[in-house]
Write a protein that holds these residues in place. Sequence first.
Motif, PDB file in Angstrom:
ATOM      1  N   LEU A  87      -2.890 -13.856   0.127  1.00 36.37           N
ATOM      2  CA  LEU A  87      -3.704 -13.892   0.254  1.00 36.37           C
ATOM      3  C   LEU A  87      -4.483 -14.480   1.473  1.00 36.37           C
ATOM      4  CD1 LEU A  87      -4.639 -12.441  -3.171  1.00 36.37           C
ATOM      5  CD2 LEU A  87      -3.812 -11.415  -1.617  1.00 36.37           C
ATOM      6  N   THR A 114      -4.016 -13.776   5.420  1.00 36.47           N
ATOM      7  CA  THR A 114      -4.447 -12.716   5.609  1.00 36.47           C
ATOM      8  C   THR A 114      -5.793 -12.320   5.839  1.00 36.47           C
ATOM      9  OG1 THR A 114      -3.850 -11.838   3.471  1.00 36.47           O
ATOM     10  CG2 THR A 114      -2.408 -11.596   4.930  1.00 36.47           C
ATOM     11  N   ASP A 133     -13.365  -8.169   7.586  1.00 36.84           N
ATOM     12  CA  ASP A 133     -13.438  -6.508   7.684  1.00 36.84           C
ATOM     13  C   ASP A 133     -14.605  -5.545   7.729  1.00 36.84           C
ATOM     14  OD1 ASP A 133     -13.092  -3.271   7.657  1.00 36.84           O
ATOM     15  OD2 ASP A 133     -11.001  -4.102   5.811  1.00 36.84           O
ATOM     16  N   GLU A 188      -1.741   3.149  -7.158  1.00 40.15           N
ATOM     17  CA  GLU A 188      -0.768   2.934  -6.702  1.00 40.15           C
ATOM     18  C   GLU A 188      -0.087   2.270  -8.003  1.00 40.15           C
ATOM     19  OE1 GLU A 188      -0.313  -0.171  -3.392  1.00 40.15           O
ATOM     20  OE2 GLU A 188      -0.486   1.766  -1.925  1.00 40.15           O
ATOM     21  N   ARG A 225      -5.749  -0.158  -4.883  1.00 36.94           N
ATOM     22  CA  ARG A 225      -4.176   0.221  -4.737  1.00 36.94           C
ATOM     23  C   ARG A 225      -3.808  -0.500  -6.192  1.00 36.94           C
ATOM     24  NH1 ARG A 225      -3.811  -1.590   1.583  1.00 36.94           N
ATOM     25  NH2 ARG A 225      -5.083   0.754   1.983  1.00 36.94           N
ATOM     26  N   SER A 226      -4.777  -2.136  -6.808  1.00 40.23           N
ATOM     27  CA  SER A 226      -4.366  -2.742  -7.860  1.00 40.23           C
ATOM     28  C   SER A 226      -4.915  -2.295  -9.085  1.00 40.23           C
ATOM     29  CB  SER A 226      -3.924  -4.120  -7.659  1.00 40.23           C
ATOM     30  OG  SER A 226      -3.218  -4.555  -6.904  1.00 40.23           O
ATOM     31  N   HIS A 241     -10.261  -7.987  -1.221  1.00 37.52           N
ATOM     32  CA  HIS A 241      -9.194  -8.246  -0.577  1.00 37.52           C
ATOM     33  C   HIS A 241      -7.992  -8.808  -1.499  1.00 37.52           C
ATOM     34  CE1 HIS A 241      -6.935 -10.795   2.780  1.00 37.52           C
ATOM     35  NE2 HIS A 241      -6.641 -11.432   2.074  1.00 37.52           N
ATOM     36  N   GLY A 243      -6.393  -4.239  -2.850  1.00 34.95           N
ATOM     37  CA  GLY A 243      -6.534  -3.877  -1.920  1.00 34.95           C
ATOM     38  C   GLY A 243      -7.179  -2.376  -2.462  1.00 34.95           C
ATOM     39  N   ASP A 282      -8.785   1.471  -0.900  1.00 40.23           N
ATOM     40  CA  ASP A 282      -8.750   3.069  -0.063  1.00 40.23           C
ATOM     41  C   ASP A 282     -10.368   3.316   0.048  1.00 40.23           C
ATOM     42  OD1 ASP A 282      -6.060   3.465   1.056  1.00 40.23           O
ATOM     43  OD2 ASP A 282      -5.516   3.113  -0.583  1.00 40.23           O
TER      44      ASP A 282
END
Length: 494
Positions: free
Chosen positions: A198, A201, A205, A285, A336-337, A481, A484, A486
């Motif tokens: 992590l 990356t 953003d 997900e 996402r998590s 971060h 994740g 959307d």
Amino acid sequence: MVFSSTAGVASAALLLVTPYTPNIATVETTPGCLTDNFYGTYGGRSIFHLPPTCLETSSIKGLSTQSASLLPYVANGERQLVWLQESAIDSSLVTREYEAEVQGFFRWLGNDGYSMGGGQQLSGHQHLLSSADEPGVELHLMDLQPAGGSYGLIAVEPSLAPSIEALLPRYWKPYVLPKQPASYLPVPKPAIEHVKNLLETVRFDPVVSSLVNSISLNQMRDDIRWLTGEDGESGIISRHSFAEGSRVAANWLKERFEETGATCELKTFLTGFAPNVACKYSASEDTTSTVLISGHYDSRGSFGSQRAPGGNDDGSGTVALLGIARAVAHSGLTFRSNVELVAFAGEEQGLYGSKAYAREMRAKDANITVMIQADMLGYHAPGEPPQLGLPMYIGTPEVAQLVSNMSAIYSPELTVGYTAACCSDHQSFHEQGYASTQVFERAGPIADPMYHNSGDLSERPGYDLSQIRSIAKVQFATVLHAAGFDLPSNEDLN
């Protein structure tokens, strides 16, 4: 001076108290002597139960009478060990009145504490009860240090342990030791590697920037005034874990988090205590991965006072969670998590709520990848810049670095550093082998003059909602971060 009041007890039963080390395995030469007999780390000290086979000097490296204490102690099911820790406080808080309070408390422990009992009233919430012919509190260790960081170890009747904080000097906190020592659980290497990935990356953003800047300062002001009772509407006088106001707050928090789309549960953990408020945004997900952020909503006031508004400790961390949750709802994003927001109770009595929750998570083998506790975000000392403090001792350095990097990008107004202020609910997760850290208001010791005081309100000098919001932005950015996310396809953040 360190001393033991239990001289003469069989040497086969010994407690070892050592300075904190990040990796306990590095100080033992006989595998298992320390790592299989671990009571926990409290403040800057770790505690172990030593079996006779581990008492040889070759079994433990680098220990001396100056750095470690060896105490005779016979395990007794009728007694509960409690570590007493002075918080890391700024010299401005060390008044003559406070010093006399500490000296008087330990003088009482060393003398009258042996015959404590008779139904002493504690802050209007609960009674200490012990029989007249049995000692209620036994002093086993005391180390009073003029520069701060003093500590002690006592054994009490189990029924007294949840209430002992009401008798402590104002800047001291209790930590209840497990009934039996356990195996030391380090954070596994794969979990640390995940956080390192992590870190690699982390980039600015613009979408994340827009999301974190949507946290509303005005709404946070309304939320904290409700929790402290300053708005005149909530009716809350105290959020002490034993007070009715903490139940009112728990139900209100559950409703507010559920309004943001979270699924919430009030989780009881010990009779007499307010419940934990555990809320979850389910992953979009197929994953068990979970990012958890938290604060504690229980509070502590002045000795003898029914009032415990907890505006900073820890209303500030609680409204940071609410601010993040409201921003999630406003944006319509999905994670996402899995993401959990948890408001713990029982922190002031010794991390009771978080210990219960962390043990439950470990029993389920929950996949908590990052855990961040927010505790005391709101005090801004005069003449200092707004700050973010990260734990000097207990926690996962890689998670602290991740938070620091996020702060540099999304809240550059914060000066980031380390604090010896210790320890909040992240410790409960760190002890269960989860990658965790804490965010705090200052890169240094506690300086809030209303710490553990009935004057801990939001409308007072030094209480800085902007600093709370800045730290909340860092928490939110880290969650975005690490988990994740959307946004709805038609979402326009501009």
